[in-house]
Design an enzyme around this catalytic site. Structure first.
Site, mmCIF file in Angstrom:
data_model
loop_
_atom_site.group_PDB
_atom_site.id
_atom_site.type_symbol
_atom_site.label_atom_id
_atom_site.label_comp_id
_atom_site.label_asym_id
_atom_site.label_seq_id
_atom_site.Cartn_x
_atom_site.Cartn_y
_atom_site.Cartn_z
ATOM 1 N N GLU A 238 1.400 -8.059 -0.495
ATOM 2 C CA GLU A 238 0.067 -7.476 -0.309
ATOM 3 C C GLU A 238 -0.835 -8.557 0.286
ATOM 4 O OE1 GLU A 238 -3.465 -6.833 -0.503
ATOM 5 O OE2 GLU A 238 -3.383 -6.896 -2.681
ATOM 6 N N CYS B 112 -9.515 -8.377 -0.278
ATOM 7 C CA CYS B 112 -8.634 -8.005 0.834
ATOM 8 C C CYS B 112 -9.017 -6.651 1.424
ATOM 9 C CB CYS B 112 -7.182 -8.014 0.371
ATOM 10 S SG CYS B 112 -6.929 -7.054 -1.115
#
Ligand code: NAD
Length: 475
Positions: free
Chosen positions: A247, A281
């Protein structure tokens, strides 16, 4: 320091003290404590423990596993206030955001614990006398690497996913924000988790990943962090034929159509962008606004960004805290200077505030050229880039123009626009008319260079399992 826990390793159900590196408070650059460095022997002990822990845990009934995991979540809920203070001290985010992160971590743990009891297989109809049964089994000991921006919820995702599926785990959490992981692990210890199922180490990230990933006893790698490191670890996992949940970063596009209220959307954008000082993110970053509402949107965005109260996260009136480390200040200064040199207009912020603590205000740049570095590199900080577009097609094309695809956002009241966005935007997560990229029950992850595998939701738990087909000739 009072309010900040002692940071120790946790191996085979025991806490272990060791010397290491200082932990810095980003609000005033004072030292909070020391994060220990795991030795090679510690890592070997953790591998042995994770192997023994897996043998116990995989044979523990899913209901019993869920009871222990849910008890850990309940203990964390009881301790949320003390945990939030430690998180704000080490990471900088406002205390209310720290509390919300911890409670969100609890929701993830609770959802995974109950869903872990429903990791069903299948029976496939076949010819008479033949039965095919598909089993989902826990994959085995997991090596997990979590980042500094979400000190508790990122480790919680990995620990909850592994434990709820019946796996054991060695977690290497961030050395810069270690308290969230220590307090998470303490709750599992206090809830009665068998020794070895969960292990926590810190140290030199490269040395630890390069030692753990190739080990035959590690069966899955999970990493959240930067794209270069993610690619490196994914390649290492691939060399050793291990699946990985990777990720990585994104560069969140936000498409604002001309059928929405520009003032309300700009106000929501300031809240979305300033969360965790943009060190997320899934942060919204590239705003593509249809021309007829562009000026109004940009001006209100700048006005509300300038009015945000930036300060020590322990002060309840602070709406945005300091950045988590000095690297982010350097990155913001570099990206802003480059964009200005290429003709971008600074509508708000733009400069570091003070010289003690890593404060940088929410910065709004308008008319940012496509070749500005900020339009191509993830800022990972409080930087919003606002540009006009003529049509929805142009907006989608620009949104998809980078090699990343994690979170994307859009604002529209038109069902037709929403459908075109859902079809056309290249992202693992698209949120329409709000800024929440993921919740406990939904799968979260990226496409393109933002990574692969999923955390959260049924899809997330399945990543911690292997599929076995048992073909039984009964007649
Ligand atoms: P970095 O690339 O040095 O490190 C990123 C993370 O990876 C850190 O947590 C670090 O401890 C870890 N790491 C670094 N090398 C490693 C290795 N060889 N093995 C295992 N772990 C390793 O960058 P940074 O300055 O710490 O963070 C800035 C960048 O990281 C940002 O630009 C952002 O894109 C990215 N980031 C992303 C997330 C996310 O949620 N996807 C979180 C934090 C940071």
């Amino acid at each position: 320091m009072a309010n900040y826990p002692e940071i120790q390793l946790y191996i085979d159900g025991r806490w272990k003290h060791a010397s290491g590196q200082p932990i810095i408070n980003p609000a005033d650059e004072t030292t909070l404590g020391t994060v220990p460095t795991a030795t090679r022997t510690d890592l070997d002990d953790a591998l042995d423990a994770a192997e023994r822990g897996f043998a116990i845990w995989r044979k523990t009934a899913p209901l019993k596993r869920a009871q222990i995991i849910l008890k850990a979540a309940a203990l964390i809920r009881d301790r949320v206030d003390e945990m939030a203070v430690a998180m704000t001290l080490e990471q900088g985010k406002p205390i209310e955001q720290a509390r919300l992160e911890i409670l969100r971590g609890c929701e993830i743990i609770e959802w995974d614990a109950t869903e872990g009891q429903r990791l069903y297989g299948r029976v496939i109809p076949s010819e008479p006398g033949m039965r095919h049964t598909v089993l989902r089994q826990p994959i085995g000991p997991v090596a997990a690497f979590s980042p500094w921006n979400f000190p508790m919820s990122s480790p919680a995702r990995k620990v909850a996913g592994a434990l709820s599926s019946g796996c054991s785990i060695i977690l290497k959490a961030s050395e810069e924000t270690p308290a969230g992981a220590v307090q998470l692990v303490r709750a599992f210890h206090d809830a009665g988790l068998p020794a070895g199922v969960l292990n926590l180490v810190f140290g030199n990230p490269a040395e630890i990943s390069e030692y753990l990933i190739p080990q035959s006893r590690i069966r899955l790698v999970t990493f959240t962090g930067s794209i270069p490191v993610g690619k490196y670890l994914a390649a290492m996992a691939g060399t050793h034929m291990k699946p990985a949940i990777i990720e990585l970063g994104g560069h969140g596009p936000v498409i604002v159509c001309d059928d929405v209220d520009p003032v309300a959307t700009a106000a929501a954008s300031v809240v979305g962008k300033s969360r965790n000082a943009g060190q997320v993110c899934v942060a919204p970053t590239r705003f593509f606004v249809q021309e007829s509402i562009y000026d109004r949107f940009a001006n209100v965005f700048a006005e509300k960004a300038s009015a945000l109260k930036v300060g020590n996260g322990l002060d309840p009136s602070s709406q945005m805290g300091p950045l988590a480390n000095s690297r982010r200040i350097d990155a913001m200064e570099t990206l802003v200077a480059d964009a200005k040199a290429r003709g971008a207009r600074v509508l708000a912020g733009g400069h570091r505030r003070g010289d003690r603590g890593y404060y940088f205000p929410l910065t709004v740049l308008a008319d940012v050229p496509d070749d500005a570095r900020a339009m191509n590199e993830e800022p990972f900080g409080p930087l919003a880039l606002v540009n006009p577009v003529k049509t929805l097609d142009e907006a989608i094309e620009k949104a998809n123009s980078l090699p990343f695809g994690l979170a994307a956002y859009a604002f529209t009241r038109s069902a037709e626009n929403a459908d075109r966005l859902a079809e056309g935007v290249e992202a693992g997560n698209l949120s329409i008319n709000h800024f929440v990229a993921s919740v406990a029950e939904t799968p979260f992850g990226g496409v393109k260079e933002s990574g692969y595998g999923r955390e959260g939701g049924t899809e997330g738990l399945q990543c911690y399992t292997v599929v076995k087909n048992v073909s039984h000739k009964t007649g």
